[in-house]
Design an enzyme around this catalytic site. Structure first.
Site, PDB file in Angstrom:
ATOM      1  N   ARG A 174      -8.372   3.826  -6.391  1.00 42.74           N
ATOM      2  CA  ARG A 174      -9.057   4.770  -5.512  1.00 42.74           C
ATOM      3  C   ARG A 174     -10.019   5.668  -6.277  1.00 42.74           C
ATOM      4  O   ARG A 174     -10.630   6.547  -5.687  1.00 42.74           O
ATOM      5  CB  ARG A 174      -8.005   5.645  -4.861  1.00 42.74           C
ATOM      6  CG  ARG A 174      -7.934   5.506  -3.357  1.00 42.74           C
ATOM      7  CD  ARG A 174      -6.757   6.341  -2.920  1.00 42.74           C
ATOM      8  NE  ARG A 174      -6.789   6.618  -1.531  1.00 42.74           N
ATOM      9  CZ  ARG A 174      -6.050   5.969  -0.634  1.00 42.74           C
ATOM     10  NH1 ARG A 174      -5.278   4.977  -0.994  1.00 42.74           N
ATOM     11  NH2 ARG A 174      -6.096   6.325   0.620  1.00 42.74           N
ATOM     12  N   ARG A 234      -9.664  13.356   4.046  1.00 40.16           N
ATOM     13  CA  ARG A 234      -9.435  11.986   3.557  1.00 40.16           C
ATOM     14  C   ARG A 234     -10.764  11.227   3.433  1.00 40.16           C
ATOM     15  O   ARG A 234     -10.980  10.486   2.479  1.00 40.16           O
ATOM     16  CB  ARG A 234      -8.478  11.244   4.499  1.00 40.16           C
ATOM     17  CG  ARG A 234      -7.053  11.790   4.442  1.00 40.16           C
ATOM     18  CD  ARG A 234      -6.199  11.316   5.609  1.00 40.16           C
ATOM     19  NE  ARG A 234      -5.935   9.891   5.583  1.00 40.16           N
ATOM     20  CZ  ARG A 234      -5.386   9.220   6.587  1.00 40.16           C
ATOM     21  NH1 ARG A 234      -5.039   9.860   7.704  1.00 40.16           N
ATOM     22  NH2 ARG A 234      -5.170   7.921   6.489  1.00 40.16           N
ATOM     23  N   ARG A 242       2.214   9.263  11.189  1.00 42.46           N
ATOM     24  CA  ARG A 242       2.019   9.897   9.888  1.00 42.46           C
ATOM     25  C   ARG A 242       1.477  11.311  10.044  1.00 42.46           C
ATOM     26  O   ARG A 242       0.583  11.548  10.857  1.00 42.46           O
ATOM     27  CB  ARG A 242       1.048   9.057   9.039  1.00 42.46           C
ATOM     28  CG  ARG A 242       1.735   7.880   8.386  1.00 42.46           C
ATOM     29  CD  ARG A 242       0.800   6.894   7.732  1.00 42.46           C
ATOM     30  NE  ARG A 242      -0.289   7.455   6.955  1.00 42.46           N
ATOM     31  CZ  ARG A 242      -1.175   6.713   6.296  1.00 42.46           C
ATOM     32  NH1 ARG A 242      -1.075   5.389   6.319  1.00 42.46           N
ATOM     33  NH2 ARG A 242      -2.146   7.268   5.628  1.00 42.46           N
ATOM     34  N   ARG A 245      -2.450   5.417  15.696  1.00 41.56           N
ATOM     35  CA  ARG A 245      -1.529   4.560  14.932  1.00 41.56           C
ATOM     36  C   ARG A 245      -0.082   5.035  15.049  1.00 41.56           C
ATOM     37  O   ARG A 245       0.207   6.223  15.000  1.00 41.56           O
ATOM     38  CB  ARG A 245      -1.934   4.571  13.463  1.00 41.56           C
ATOM     39  CG  ARG A 245      -0.896   3.901  12.569  1.00 41.56           C
ATOM     40  CD  ARG A 245      -1.385   3.649  11.174  1.00 41.56           C
ATOM     41  NE  ARG A 245      -1.986   4.798  10.544  1.00 41.56           N
ATOM     42  CZ  ARG A 245      -2.670   4.735   9.420  1.00 41.56           C
ATOM     43  NH1 ARG A 245      -2.857   3.583   8.824  1.00 41.56           N
ATOM     44  NH2 ARG A 245      -3.179   5.827   8.906  1.00 41.56           N
ATOM     45  N   LYS A 275      -6.727  -1.944   6.088  1.00 43.13           N
ATOM     46  CA  LYS A 275      -6.210  -2.541   4.848  1.00 43.13           C
ATOM     47  C   LYS A 275      -4.761  -3.007   5.025  1.00 43.13           C
ATOM     48  O   LYS A 275      -4.401  -4.131   4.684  1.00 43.13           O
ATOM     49  CB  LYS A 275      -6.275  -1.519   3.685  1.00 43.13           C
ATOM     50  CG  LYS A 275      -7.676  -0.962   3.445  1.00 43.13           C
ATOM     51  CD  LYS A 275      -7.698   0.035   2.287  1.00 43.13           C
ATOM     52  CE  LYS A 275      -6.925   1.329   2.511  1.00 43.13           C
ATOM     53  NZ  LYS A 275      -7.487   2.203   3.568  1.00 43.13           N
TER      54      LYS A 275
HETATM   55  P1  AP5 Z   1      -4.330   0.264   9.100  1.00 46.57           P
HETATM   56  O1  AP5 Z   1      -4.311  -1.192   8.784  1.00 46.57           O
HETATM   57  O2  AP5 Z   1      -3.045   0.999   9.133  1.00 46.57           O
HETATM   58  O3  AP5 Z   1      -5.414   0.997   8.158  1.00 46.57           O
HETATM   59  P2  AP5 Z   1      -5.413   1.324   6.608  1.00 46.57           P
HETATM   60  O4  AP5 Z   1      -6.748   0.911   6.046  1.00 46.57           O
HETATM   61  O5  AP5 Z   1      -4.198   0.786   5.941  1.00 46.57           O
HETATM   62  O6  AP5 Z   1      -5.422   2.901   6.701  1.00 46.57           O
HETATM   63  P3  AP5 Z   1      -4.560   4.016   5.959  1.00 46.57           P
HETATM   64  O7  AP5 Z   1      -4.691   5.244   6.773  1.00 46.57           O
HETATM   65  O8  AP5 Z   1      -3.196   3.513   5.622  1.00 46.57           O
HETATM   66  O9  AP5 Z   1      -5.398   4.171   4.643  1.00 46.57           O
HETATM   67  P4  AP5 Z   1      -5.359   5.333   3.676  1.00 46.57           P
HETATM   68  O10 AP5 Z   1      -6.139   4.734   2.569  1.00 46.57           O
HETATM   69  O11 AP5 Z   1      -5.893   6.622   4.147  1.00 46.57           O
HETATM   70  O12 AP5 Z   1      -3.808   5.646   3.484  1.00 46.57           O
HETATM   71  P5  AP5 Z   1      -2.794   5.303   2.311  1.00 46.57           P
HETATM   72  O13 AP5 Z   1      -1.470   5.129   2.922  1.00 46.57           O
HETATM   73  O14 AP5 Z   1      -3.337   4.277   1.416  1.00 46.57           O
HETATM   74  O15 AP5 Z   1      -5.082   0.428  10.517  1.00 46.57           O
HETATM   75  C1  AP5 Z   1      -5.172   1.706  11.144  1.00 46.57           C
HETATM   76  C2  AP5 Z   1      -4.923   1.568  12.648  1.00 46.57           C
HETATM   77  O16 AP5 Z   1      -5.986   0.813  13.210  1.00 46.57           O
HETATM   78  C3  AP5 Z   1      -3.624   0.819  12.990  1.00 46.57           C
HETATM   79  O17 AP5 Z   1      -3.041   1.448  14.113  1.00 46.57           O
HETATM   80  C4  AP5 Z   1      -4.090  -0.601  13.336  1.00 46.57           C
HETATM   81  O18 AP5 Z   1      -3.262  -1.183  14.336  1.00 46.57           O
HETATM   82  C5  AP5 Z   1      -5.502  -0.376  13.847  1.00 46.57           C
HETATM   83  N1  AP5 Z   1      -6.418  -1.452  13.456  1.00 46.57           N
HETATM   84  C6  AP5 Z   1      -6.446  -2.127  12.263  1.00 46.57           C
HETATM   85  N2  AP5 Z   1      -7.442  -3.042  12.260  1.00 46.57           N
HETATM   86  C7  AP5 Z   1      -8.067  -2.922  13.465  1.00 46.57           C
HETATM   87  C8  AP5 Z   1      -9.165  -3.595  14.069  1.00 46.57           C
HETATM   88  N3  AP5 Z   1      -9.838  -4.570  13.426  1.00 46.57           N
HETATM   89  N4  AP5 Z   1      -9.541  -3.217  15.324  1.00 46.57           N
HETATM   90  C9  AP5 Z   1      -8.865  -2.228  15.987  1.00 46.57           C
HETATM   91  N5  AP5 Z   1      -7.803  -1.565  15.465  1.00 46.57           N
HETATM   92  C10 AP5 Z   1      -7.416  -1.906  14.224  1.00 46.57           C
HETATM   93  O19 AP5 Z   1      -2.803   6.690   1.479  1.00 46.57           O
HETATM   94  C11 AP5 Z   1      -2.283   7.876   2.016  1.00 46.57           C
HETATM   95  C12 AP5 Z   1      -2.396   9.001   0.981  1.00 46.57           C
HETATM   96  O20 AP5 Z   1      -1.625   8.643  -0.194  1.00 46.57           O
HETATM   97  C13 AP5 Z   1      -3.795   9.300   0.435  1.00 46.57           C
HETATM   98  O21 AP5 Z   1      -4.511  10.189   1.275  1.00 46.57           O
HETATM   99  C14 AP5 Z   1      -3.457   9.912  -0.936  1.00 46.57           C
HETATM  100  O22 AP5 Z   1      -3.034  11.258  -0.796  1.00 46.57           O
HETATM  101  C15 AP5 Z   1      -2.261   9.087  -1.390  1.00 46.57           C
HETATM  102  N6  AP5 Z   1      -2.633   7.905  -2.194  1.00 46.57           N
HETATM  103  C16 AP5 Z   1      -2.360   6.594  -1.888  1.00 46.57           C
HETATM  104  N7  AP5 Z   1      -2.847   5.779  -2.836  1.00 46.57           N
HETATM  105  C17 AP5 Z   1      -3.436   6.578  -3.770  1.00 46.57           C
HETATM  106  C18 AP5 Z   1      -4.131   6.308  -4.986  1.00 46.57           C
HETATM  107  N8  AP5 Z   1      -4.313   5.053  -5.428  1.00 46.57           N
HETATM  108  N9  AP5 Z   1      -4.615   7.375  -5.674  1.00 46.57           N
HETATM  109  C19 AP5 Z   1      -4.426   8.632  -5.261  1.00 46.57           C
HETATM  110  N10 AP5 Z   1      -3.783   8.960  -4.112  1.00 46.57           N
HETATM  111  C20 AP5 Z   1      -3.282   7.934  -3.371  1.00 46.57           C
HETATM  112 MG    MG Z   2      -2.477   1.676   5.082  1.00 48.07          MG
END
Ligand code: AP5
Ligand code: MG
Length: 216
Positions: free
Chosen positions: A88, A172, A161, A127, A13
């Site tokens: 979410r 997660r 992270r 990552r 994402k």
């Molecule tokens: P990346 O693009 O970083 O993936 P991402 O989908 O952004 O993954 P996240 O881990 O950030 O998602 P998340 O939803 O768990 O975390 P968030 O920060 O939102 O890609 C990942 C890796 O893969 C990178 O190294 C990239 O280079 C590689 N990659 C990407 N595309 C690729 C491809 N096509 N092929 C190969 N490699 C690839 O949330 C964190 C925490 O915050 C949650 O657990 C929760 O506690 C809280 N939180 C956030 N939002 C909310 C909400 N709305 N409600 C409640 N809690 C929330």
């Molecule tokens: Mg992300």
């Protein structure tokens, strides 16, 4: 244009949202990044969220809804935004509908990135991020061009992270399946959902998203 990028942790994402920022001038609204910024600044909200994030569980809906409502009201969001990590839960999706209607805005598409579980674990485990400019990398899939030096700003310090490990990923992924996956049929019923193959390489995923957005 206002869109949601939806998918499990590590689906890509953030990677795709940054491509869209560069290419289309849209604004990335990552609730995870906003929470991590609040932690860094030592804000009370950050302290409350940190324990939950480190454990891999969701932060309460009321906090997240307020955070996005405030952010969407800012003028730069008029250029169009990409929601990354929000909504979410079904209550977050319902609250988003209400806040957009109140501001005379609408959602144009919800793009779901479909990725196998084993690949997700490999993606988050490798990552890392530039500590200065926030550029994102991966040990195997997107290493820096010069080892240990950020391509974008030349900085030599990187962060990983605390929630990016196989153990926390179990929680997660459970949160995704139990609390987030129900928003998929929610958007399908509204005719907004587009599911794409997120297993493809980053450029191909980007092309699939562009093909969808070009038709809107
Ligand atoms: P990346 O693009 O970083 O993936 P991402 O989908 O952004 O993954 P996240 O881990 O950030 O998602 P998340 O939803 O768990 O975390 P968030 O920060 O939102 O890609 C990942 C890796 O893969 C990178 O190294 C990239 O280079 C590689 N990659 C990407 N595309 C690729 C491809 N096509 N092929 C190969 N490699 C690839 O949330 C964190 C925490 O915050 C949650 O657990 C929760 O506690 C809280 N939180 C956030 N939002 C909310 C909400 N709305 N409600 C409640 N809690 C929330
Ligand atoms: Mg992300």
């Amino acid at each position: 244009m206002n869109i949601i990028l939806l998918g499990p942790p590590g689906a890509g994402k953030g990677t795709q949202a940054r491509f869209l920022e560069e290419k289309r001038g849209m604004i990335q609204l990552s609730t995870g990044d906003m929470l991590r910024a609040a932690i860094k600044r030592g804000e009370p909200l950050g302290l409350e969220a940190k324990k939950l994030m480190d454990a891999g569980t969701l932060v309460p809906d009321s906090l997240m809804i307020q955070m996005i409502e405030n952010r969407i009201a800012q003028p730069d969001c008029g250029k169009g935004f990409i929601l990354d990590g929000f909504p979410r839960t079904v209550p977050q999706a319902e609250a988003l509908d209400k806040m957009l209607a109140a501001k005379n805005k609408r959602l144009d598409a919800v793009i779901e990135l479909e990725v196998d579980e084993a690949a997700l674990i490999e993606r988050v485990s490798g990552r890392y991020t530039c500590a200065k400019c926030g550029a994102g990398y991966h040990d195997k899939f997107k290493p820096t061009k010069v080892p240990g030096v950020c391509d974008a700003c030349g900085n030599k310090e990187f962060t990983r992270r605390p929630d990016d490990n196989a153990e926390t990923m179990k929680t997660r992924l459970k949160a995704f399946h139990e609390q987030t996956a129900p928003i998929i049929p929610y958007y399908q019923q509204k005719g907004l959902l587009h599911a794409i193959d997120g297993m493809a390489d980053m450029d191909q995923v980007q092309a699939s998203i562009e093909a969808i957005l070009n038709k809107i």
